[in-house]
Scaffold this active site. Structure first.
Site, short mmCIF file in Angstrom:
data_model
loop_
_atom_site.label_atom_id
_atom_site.label_comp_id
_atom_site.label_asym_id
_atom_site.label_seq_id
_atom_site.Cartn_x
_atom_site.Cartn_y
_atom_site.Cartn_z
N GLU A 1 0.83 -1.20 0.00
CA GLU A 1 0.00 0.00 0.00
C GLU A 1 0.86 1.26 0.00
O GLU A 1 0.53 2.26 -0.66
CB GLU A 1 -0.94 -0.02 1.20
N GLU B 1 -4.02 -9.35 3.50
CA GLU B 1 -4.69 -9.14 4.77
C GLU B 1 -5.82 -10.12 5.05
O GLU B 1 -6.07 -10.48 6.20
CB GLU B 1 -5.25 -7.70 4.83
#
Length: 252
Positions: free
Chosen positions: A104, A126
């Protein structure tokens, strides 16, 4: 900790939290301060972000600091968004694994150079932990690879090797690992030679269009066009063109 290394208008920040350069509250706070220092330094025109060591760019959230999850999550969102709207070009020199929040971060940078190493993996993993990307991954990944590919990567926690990441548009360039930082520095120095005020105006227009939509992006572009008409760099650019020489931009 993570003090920017500044040389010839280029700053380098190394994510330094062994063994995986993961983000606990201390590391995230230090990184945020380093970013703020670079943004406010008028001598710095370009930022390179890379990982300390040769195995990890960043492995994302540090699960050992679970007691500070909320604070880390909030700070990460703020810092990553700040990078996405940074007024100076930001190059991610991805030297190793970029997973979860590490990827990210890379996606929030303007450019992504990736070490072409067989062992390297990138992904938003995740969901393997029962959580979701929380630092902009659901928004920035589809901008780079398309909606269907982004959903597949996130929902199945897929990881990509270097070639796969390049082929789908997740990264801009593959570089031999031993040349990665040198290549990033070459790119940074070329960007540092560009007129800083004009560069900032271009980045502002890109950000406005992304966050506020086309109309605001066009308005910001028009404002930038007005700003650069009043700069010394504009005069230098036109003079250099007439005199058939390379311009020397000073950022005024």
């Amino acid at each position: 900790m993570m003090k920017p290394e500044i040389n010839d208008h280029v700053a380098v920040i190394r994510i330094d939290h062994p063994p995986a350069n993961a983000w606990d509250l201390t590391t995230m706070t230090a990184f945020g301060k380093a970013i703020a220092q670079v943004e406010s330094d008028p001598c710095v025109r370009v930022l390179i972000i890379t990982g300390a060591g040769d195995k990890f760019f960043s492995a994302g959230f540090d699960v050992s600091d679970a007691e500070n999850t909320a604070a880390i999550s909030n700070l990460g969102r703020d810092v990553w968004r700040r990078l996405d709207r940074f007024p100076k070009p930001v190059i991610a020199a991805i030297n190793g694994y970029a997973l979860g929040g590490g990827l990210e971060l890379a996606m929030a940078c303007h450019f992504r150079l990736l070490a072409d190493a067989p062992r390297l993996k990138m992904g938003l993993t995740e969901l393997n932990l029962g959580i979701i990307p929380g630092w902009g991954g659901t928004q920035r990944l589809p901008r780079l690879v398309g909606r269907a590919k982004a959903l597949e990567m996130i929902l199945f926690s897929q990881t990509l090797d270097a070639r796969e990441a390049f082929d789908c548009g997740l990264v801009d360039r593959l570089v031999p690992p031993e040349q990665l930082l040198d290549e990033a520095m070459v790119m940074a120095k070329r960007l540092a030679e560009r007129p800083p005020v004009a560069v900032r105006c271009v980045l502002d227009a890109f950000s406005a269009g992304t966050y506020e939509g086309l109309d605001q992006g066009l308005m910001t572009e028009a404002e930038g066009a007005g700003t650069v008409r009043q700069t010394e760099d504009r005069e230098e650019g036109f003079a250099a063109f007439k005199e058939k020489r390379k311009p020397r931009f000073v950022g005024r």
